[in-house]
Design an enzyme around this catalytic site. Structure first.
Site, PDB file in Angstrom:
ATOM      1  N   CYS A  53       0.853  -1.270  -0.149  1.00 50.84           N
ATOM      2  CA  CYS A  53      -0.109  -0.044   0.095  1.00 50.84           C
ATOM      3  C   CYS A  53       0.771   1.302  -0.004  1.00 50.84           C
ATOM      4  O   CYS A  53       0.179   2.276   0.218  1.00 50.84           O
ATOM      5  CB  CYS A  53      -0.835  -0.046   1.050  1.00 50.84           C
ATOM      6  SG  CYS A  53       0.113  -0.063   2.717  1.00 50.84           S
ATOM      7  N   CYS A 118       2.412  -6.717  -5.711  1.00 58.10           N
ATOM      8  CA  CYS A 118       3.418  -6.167  -4.818  1.00 58.10           C
ATOM      9  C   CYS A 118       3.943  -4.771  -5.638  1.00 58.10           C
ATOM     10  O   CYS A 118       4.428  -4.185  -4.933  1.00 58.10           O
ATOM     11  CB  CYS A 118       4.457  -6.981  -4.342  1.00 58.10           C
ATOM     12  SG  CYS A 118       5.671  -7.406  -5.705  1.00 58.10           S
ATOM     13  N   CYS A 150       7.723  -9.465  -1.531  1.00 57.47           N
ATOM     14  CA  CYS A 150       6.953  -9.984  -2.749  1.00 57.47           C
ATOM     15  C   CYS A 150       7.189 -11.323  -2.588  1.00 57.47           C
ATOM     16  O   CYS A 150       8.246 -11.893  -2.237  1.00 57.47           O
ATOM     17  CB  CYS A 150       8.105  -9.351  -3.917  1.00 57.47           C
ATOM     18  SG  CYS A 150       7.740 -10.512  -5.639  1.00 57.47           S
ATOM     19  N   GLU A1258       7.321 -24.960 -10.218  1.00 54.34           N
ATOM     20  CA  GLU A1258       7.686 -25.581  -8.773  1.00 54.34           C
ATOM     21  C   GLU A1258       8.838 -25.956  -8.405  1.00 54.34           C
ATOM     22  O   GLU A1258       9.058 -25.565  -7.495  1.00 54.34           O
ATOM     23  CB  GLU A1258       6.415 -26.614  -8.824  1.00 54.34           C
ATOM     24  CG  GLU A1258       4.891 -26.115  -9.157  1.00 54.34           C
ATOM     25  CD  GLU A1258       4.045 -27.105  -8.629  1.00 54.34           C
ATOM     26  OE1 GLU A1258       4.010 -28.455  -8.999  1.00 54.34           O
ATOM     27  OE2 GLU A1258       3.277 -26.731  -7.769  1.00 54.34           O
TER      28      GLU A1258
HETATM   29  S1  FES Z   1       5.052 -10.018  -8.185  1.00 53.36           S
HETATM   30 FE1  FES Z   1       3.700 -11.328  -7.219  1.00 53.36          FE
HETATM   31  S2  FES Z   1       4.035 -10.508  -5.084  1.00 53.36           S
HETATM   32 FE2  FES Z   1       5.534  -9.654  -6.116  1.00 53.36          FE
HETATM   33  S1  FES Z   2      -1.420  -3.251   3.065  1.00 54.71           S
HETATM   34 FE1  FES Z   2      -0.393  -1.896   4.024  1.00 54.71          FE
HETATM   35  S2  FES Z   2       1.661  -2.530   4.729  1.00 54.71           S
HETATM   36 FE2  FES Z   2       0.412  -4.272   4.105  1.00 54.71          FE
END
Ligand code: FES
Ligand code: FES
Ligand code: FAD
Length: 1326
Positions: A53, A118, A150, A1258
């Site tokens: 975020c 992410c 990530c 995997e």
């Molecule tokens: S690209 Fe999927 S969590 Fe970072």
């Molecule tokens: S959603 Fe804000 S730090 Fe994870």
């Protein structure tokens, strides 16, 4: 203070935003996403633990006349706190509609975005760093990204994307062409470089300007008091201390709020409500920083980042001896939370929270920092942070109504030494297990202790001083016998009962003495260097115990085979083409379920689930929930039109009479907002009668609790083998659970339509199973239900079946209310309601020859399946089919036991069953090796399969590439030389040890259920020549869409940019198999190829026309009324028995890989660092090497988490303790190998899959076992120092407590484990 309500004014991406009635409980993230529809910033955890975020805040600094930029977690930033500030989100810095920002572009181009969830957070962290420092170092970049998790990439490609902005971008450093402006002298030199790959230097002048209005009206925005009042909560922002005190007088229960990093957690997760909040960030006395005679005085609201900056400056500009506490604070802040948290959290907030694991309080207590507090009636007093400061759990001598004004962090003097220590599960961005601040003051020019201060966190309900130790050691000389004596006193000072909250009690106690030992060594060194201590110096081999371990930024290489020179330029097969939505993902334009625009009339449903592991449901009363404004109703099993069962999971849908695990779905609350639905769902009163619960594998064995008969496999004659072999060993090994930790939680939207139709948007790895399940529960045929999935924010197997109840919940509620229904789980609900990797325990007997060749193996594996068998049969089936790894085991017997327990049903997850299988067999081999001190290479090699051998499941080994990968990896990593270096290092270092380990892998490709090895595709060619490609695979970050587009492009002979894939839908490709088991591109790739070939065949006759192009052929075909739509269907051939060879074909081929890792451990704390990893992997002829390398690295890092970090904890009664990134630690950027080399085996095309490729998603995860075994080898070296040699059981995950306690020494001996029967542990092993 004026009691009239104010307007909230701030800027978002340059646009002025005015909120007339802001809600003090609303976070900035919620505001951006729901009010402004800016969905780039994502909600993943809501607790500041993931960084998804992240946004940038800019603020005018009136005093210094400059603009400050800092990153924050929007989920913890109250929207009311951004008055007068400018917020920038990823949408504000670039987009595909305008222009990409260089950060967005480079992260995408370097394949740094896989699932993309992410990515906007990563972009904004990096962007903020660049706004502050246009050319940072790589170390700074890594530090800046520590707060951004990530799960997909393994971070390396993200770092590569960021590297271009760093000082290290080019070996030429400052002379790099990117740093030269366009003057004529440089032009010619640079001509060559300015090809397509030329990347202009980052130009900060191109950034949007700070809104002038915020600058001009600084005083209006920041120096006037404010009141916001909404949703029953008042938010005051006073601007003078007097106003603040008056408010405190008026509202004694009012809560002071600064960074909200504590209060945000309390209100969200502990359901605490505050009616009056006082934002005290704009009060001069609380924000001022002054240098005094005693030290530096910080106002209580000064942020931790500012504290760090000011202390660092003081360290650089003052005498060393003055700044020893400052250095300790700066050192501690390095490991304190993330950059985003430190940018908002205040120093006063940390003190006043008085958390027993606060990182700063031990430092302040050991340095006797002095606080200034003031009461509402304006009485000031000074309070020393001494032994009496903390009075109870989260209590201090500061009274409830008093306000902390400032803290003075003291100077030191030449006779005072100060150090600080912190041990956490994950070194970066994690809360402490134990921490400490230690200060010793000597009599002048002597080694006699005048004062000693030892303050510990994590050892009591408060930060605590070791008072007896301190007083008993005063007057003593600093000498060798000090440590044993201190250890005895520390044990008395810091008692912990065996069941103490937090658990791992012996480890925590050992840390207290180990820290003291480190302190002793550090001070000893300093006294020697000053000539105060004389005689025998500290042995050199001890010094690494106290050296700070800086490895520098991580680096590595990626090697793959270039395509043949004859391959046409526009044929993308084998080329590193970028993930097809990478750019949308970096700009925030990529749409995930919860980013979809609200649908007219939409409501929200939140699950109501069991808090008990096993209980009879006595009564369910939703009355309290229904009274909350905005709540529309409650649903449960009585609202189901069809069957109350998810057939595919073999589970009841809504519990009726009994719950069989925590997280069992009971009902749902429907409301007008997701927040209201969630809050109300927690208010449904449920009365239970508890029943006995079975939680662990051991419990299941004791209670004979199984789902079915064991799954058994046998070959050869095991008993005879045992009689014939020379040696026999018995052992046991355990691998724990692993949470998927996909960043996008389980999400679904259900939209009811005419004639019983239901359209679903679901985060599903198998939309067909969602369709089928919804149809069954709603009692309608499948043709009435459509399920669409555009992309997932990560799946990792966790969305194979466990997303289904969420989609069904949304559908049942949508049906009842006949309105669109959204259900997107919060992180903690997701972690409670969904299962994990199956924990397994293996008990084995192995017979072998003198030189280590396995003759006979008998193994019993107990898998913790949870409360239903969903996913367990394929998982344990995988385990059984793959347990041989690369080894020929002539006599083999294995039985897998399906333990039925009262935890949430465990499920599929990346390499489910297989990673456990290989963990077991490699540990068995390691047992033989360790027992006899054999050469690990030789023992492994002698057991390798040879071409033509038959496996334990009677499959013939063909095209075996294990030797090729093995030799290449040994050479690439210079194994033998490095092993010698490791031995030298271990001889020279007592308290740090290294280990190196190399692991081979054979991975059979297929899904265990034969029916699932099929796929369909639909290719539609439109009259303009563009192609819409649909297939049964779901994009979850693994790059499936782009690979399929590459296949279609190569087959159709048109450029990839003519082909588009928009989603997976059950209406275009029916009955598609789950995208799982790495088979997505194999199965769908062939189906796509077949469909494209049909189209090509139909166009054949138009191709002959000279000078014509694809567009002409399509047009002609259309005019001739030739169908331009074709389906393709593929089933993996030859699975099952093969009469021609009398073999059983479980897999359609094998892929191979080898990984070697070198690990260093700190024997005193249990910390580990992966110094280097080399991987050689066989991917056949890669369809897309960039995507495949991304899969290898990402899987490997996820495996690192599994083996070394990720510890799922439940209480003995089955309550999950690890419900978010705060206490469940996945690897962060700081954990990746410091050197990470990946190469693909060359010249080994695979004739059994599309365009000679091999599956990849995997298997590389398994190679991270090399880290685990390298750590084991390092532990063996540590044990050798105390005369303990040979095998020991080493279970997974090898968290620091496990490593430390196995490195047995005088410190661990002091704290033997408590008798198990005498206490209830805080958590049990899962
Ligand atoms: S690209 Fe999927 S969590 Fe970072
Ligand atoms: S959603 Fe804000 S730090 Fe994870
Ligand atoms: C993801 C995450 C990671 C974290 N990691 C760490 C870590 O590694 N180490 C660690 O020690 N902590 C950590 N914390 C805890 C937290 O960040 C710190 O305690 C922080 O310093 C709190 O400051 P704040 O300004 O956000 O406090 P707030 O949440 O605003 O307030 C905290 C408390 O202090 C009170 N308060 C604040 N100022 C005053 C004042 N002037 N007078 C009286 N009372 C006052 C508030 O009323 C409240 O009770 C973490 C938190 C999160 C969310």
């Amino acid at each position: 203070m004026d009691e009239s309500k104010d307007l909230l004014v701030f800027y978002v991406n340059g646009v002025k935003t005015i909120e007339h009635d802001p809600d003090p409980t609303c976070s900035l993230l919620q505001y951006l996403r729901t009010k402004l529809q800016l969905t780039g910033a994502k909600l993943v955890c809501g607790e500041g633990g993931c960084g998804a975020c992240t946004v940038m805040i800019s603020k005018y600094d009136d005093e210094n006349r400059t603009i400050l930029h800092y990153s924050v977690n929007a989920c913890l930033t109250p929207v009311c706190s951004v008055h007068g500030l400018a917020v920038t989100t990823t949408e504000g810095i670039g987009s595909l509609r305008t222009r990409l920002h260089p950060v967005q572009e480079q992260i995408a181009k370097h394949h740094g975005s896989q699932c993309g969830f992410c990515t906007p957070g990563m972009v904004m962290s990096m962007y903020t760093l660049l706004r502050n420092n246009p050319q940072p170092s790589m170390t700074q970049i890594e530090k800046y990204l520590e707060g951004n998790l990530c799960r997909c990439t393994g971070y390396r490609p993200i770092l590569d994307g960021c590297k271009l902005f760093s000082k290290e971008a080019c070996a030429l450093g400052e002379n790099c062409c990117r740093n030269k402006n366009g003057d004529d002298d440089n032009k010619n030199d640079n001509k060559e470089e300015k090809t397509e790959a030329y990347i202009p230097p980052y130009d900060p002048t191109q950034e949007p300007i700070f809104p002038p209005e915020l600058k001009v009206n600084y005083a209006k925005y920041h120096k006037t008091s404010l009141l916001f009042d909404n949703n029953g909560v008042k938010w005051y922002r006073p601007t003078t201390l007097t106003e603040l005190l008056d408010l405190k007088q008026k509202y004694p229960g009012a809560k002071i709020i600064i960074g909200n990093t504590e209060i945000g957690i309390e209100t969200r997760f502990k359901n605490i409500k505050y009616d009056v909040l006082i934002h005290a960030a704009n009060i001069p006395e609380l924000t001022i920083i002054t240098s005094t005679e005693d030290g530096i005085k910080f106002g209580a609201s000064v942020t931790l980042s500012k504290v760090e900056e000011v202390l660092q400056q003081a360290i650089e500009n003052s005498a060393e001896e003055k700044c020893r506490v400052f250095k300790a604070v700066v050192e501690m802040l390095k490991w304190f939370a993330s950059n985003q948290i430190r940018n908002t959290a205040a120093i006063g907030g940390n003190i006043m929270t008085a958390s027993p694991i606060s990182d700063l309080n031990p430092v302040f207590q050991a340095s006797t920092a002095v606080l200034e507090v003031i009461s509402p009636d304006k009485v000031k007093r000074r309070v020393a942070m001494d032994a009496g400061f903390f009075t109870g759990y989260r209590k201090t001598v500061i009274k409830n109504n008093e306000i902390l004004v400032s803290i003075t962090i003291p100077f030191t003097h030449k006779n005072a030494y100060f150090e600080t220590y912190k041990q956490a599960l994950r070194k970066e961005d994690d809360i402490a297990i134990v921490n400490a601040g230690m200060r010793v003051v000597f009599e002048d020019e002597s080694d006699v202790i005048e004062e000693l201060y030892l303050s510990y966190g994590g050892m009591a309900p408060t930060t605590i001083m070791a008072k007896n130790t301190m007083s008993n050691l005063v007057g003593r000389k600093w000498g060798d016998n000090l440590v044993p004596e201190a250890c005895q006193y520390l044990e008395e000072d810091l008692p912990l009962n065996p069941g103490a909250p937090g658990g791992i009690v012996e480890y925590r106690k050992t840390l207290t003495t180990s820290f003291f030992f480190k302190f002793y060594l550090t001070v000893t060194q300093q006294l020697y260097s000053k000539g105060i201590l004389q005689g025998k110096p500290t042995p050199r081999s001890y010094l690494s115990a106290i050296e700070t371990h800086e490895c520098g930024p991580s680096k590595g290489t990626q090697v793959y085979e270039l395509v043949d020179a004859a391959q046409k330029d526009d044929n993308p097969i084998g080329r590193p083409v970028i993930h097809n939505s990478a750019y949308q993902q970096t700009t925030g334009e990529a749409v995930y379920i919860d980013d979809m625009l609200p649908i007219k009339g939409e409501l929200f449903v939140a699950p109501v689930y069991s808090s008990r592991s096993h209980a009879t449901l006595l009564d369910i009363d939703p009355t309290a929930a229904l009274q909350i404004p905005g709540v529309k109703g409650y649903i449960d099993y009585r609202d189901i039109p069809g069957v109350n069962r998810i057939v595919i999971c073999a589970e009841e849908f809504f519990a009726v009479d009994e719950v069989t695990c925590e997280g069992c779905l009971i009902g749902g609350v429907v409301a007008t907002s997701s927040q209201t639905a969630r809050e109300a769902s927690k208010m449904v009163e449920i009365k239970y009668q508890d029943l006995p619960a079975i939680i662990t594998v051991e419990d299941a064995i004791t209670n004979d609790s199984y789902f079915r008969e064991p799954l058994v496999n046998e070959c050869g004659d095991v008993d005879k083998g045992f009689q014939l072999c020379e040696k026999v060993l018995e052992g046991e090994v355990y691998m724990g659970a692993q949470e998927h930790f996909y960043l996008e939680t389980q999400s679904a939207i259900a939209v009811p339509n005419e004639r019983d139709e239901m359209d679903l948007y679901s985060s599903a790895q198998c939309p067909a199973w969602v369709q089928e399940s919804v149809a069954q529960v709603l009692g309608v045929p499948c043709n009435k239900v459509t399920c669409q999935t555009k992309r997932l924010g990560g799946g990792f197997g966790g969305k194979n079946t466990q997303n289904i109840p969420i989609a069904v919940l949304a559908a049942v509620a949508a049906k009842k209310y006949n309105l669109p229904m959204r259900c997107c789980l919060e992180r903690d609900d997701d972690m409670v309601m969904t299962g994990t990797r199956h924990p397994v325990m293996a008990k084995y007997t192995v017979g072998y020859s003198m030189d280590g060749r396995i003759v006979s193996l008998d193994v019993n594996v107990y898998g913790n399946c949870g409360n239903s068998i969903d996913g367990s049969e394929p998982t344990l089936g995988n385990l059984l089919r793959r347990i041989d790894n690369v080894y020929k085991i002539p006599n083999f017997r294995a039985a897998c036991h399906f333990c039925k327990t009262n935890i949430r049903s465990n499920t599929s997850i990346r390499t489910c069953g297989t990673v456990q299988a290989i963990f077991i067999i490699e540990n068995i081999l390691q047992h033989i090796i360790d027992k006899h001190g054999m050469d690990p290479i030789k023992v492994r090699e002698m057991n390798f399969y040879q071409e033509g051998d038959r496996t334990h499941v009677n499959q013939i080994i063909q095209d075996c590439n294990i030797e090729a990968c093995w030799q290449e990896c040994i050479n690439q990593c210079d194994y033998y030389n490095r092993k010698k270096q490791v031995e030298i290092y271990n001889r020279e270092n007592r308290w740090r040890k290294r280990g190196i380990s190399i692991i081979p892998l054979k991975h059979g490709v297929s899904i265990g259920v034969i029916a699932l090895n099929q796929a369909g595709a639909l290719v539609n060619v439109y009259t303009d020549g563009s192609v819409l490609l649909a297939h049964g695979g779901v994009e979850m970050g693994q790059g499936l869409y782009i690979k399929m587009i590459q296949v279609a492009s190569a087959t159709l002979g048109i450029p990839a940019d003519r082909i588009h894939t928009n989603e997976m839908s059950t209406s275009t490709v029916p009955n598609a198999s789950v995208t799982a088991g790495s088979t997505g591109s194999d199965l769908n790739g062939m189906a796509v190829k077949f469909a494209c070939e049909k189209i090509c065949k139909r166009l054949e006759k138009y191709k002959n026309e000279k000078g014509s192009s694809w567009n002409d052929w399509v047009k002609r075909a259309y005019e001739d009324r030739v169908s331009l739509s074709a389906t393709g269907f593929y089933k993996a051939p030859d699975l099952g028995p093969d009469p021609s060879t009398n073999s059983e074909n479980s897999f359609y081929y094998y892929s191979y890989g080898v990984g070697c890792s070198e690990v260093e451990i700190d024997c005193l704390t249990g910390d580990h660092t992966v110094l280097r990893t080399d991987i050689v992997f066989d991917v056949g002829t890669s369809l897309n090497p960039a995507i495949d390398i991304g899969q290898i690295e990402g899987a490997f890092v996820m495996g690192h988490g599994l083996h070394m970090l990720e510890h799922l904890k439940v209480t003995p009664s089955g309550t999950l303790l690890t419900k978010g990134p705060g206490n469940y630690k996945i690897p962060s950027v700081g954990n990746i190998p410091k050197v990470f080399n990946v190469s693909m085996l060359k010249g080994k095309p695979n004739k059994r899959a599309v365009y000679s490729s091999k599956a990849i998603g995997e298997a590389p995860m398994i190679l991270s076992l090399s880290i685990f075994l390298a750590a084991k080898s390092a532990i063996m070296a540590a044990r050798h120092e105390t005369g303990i040699d040979g095998y020991f059981q080493f279970d997974c995950p090898a968290t620091p407590d496990i490593i430390r306690m196995l490195c047995q020494d005088e410190f661990t001996k002091q704290f033997p484990p408590a008798e198990e029967d005498n206490f209830t542990p805080w958590f049990v092993k899962l």
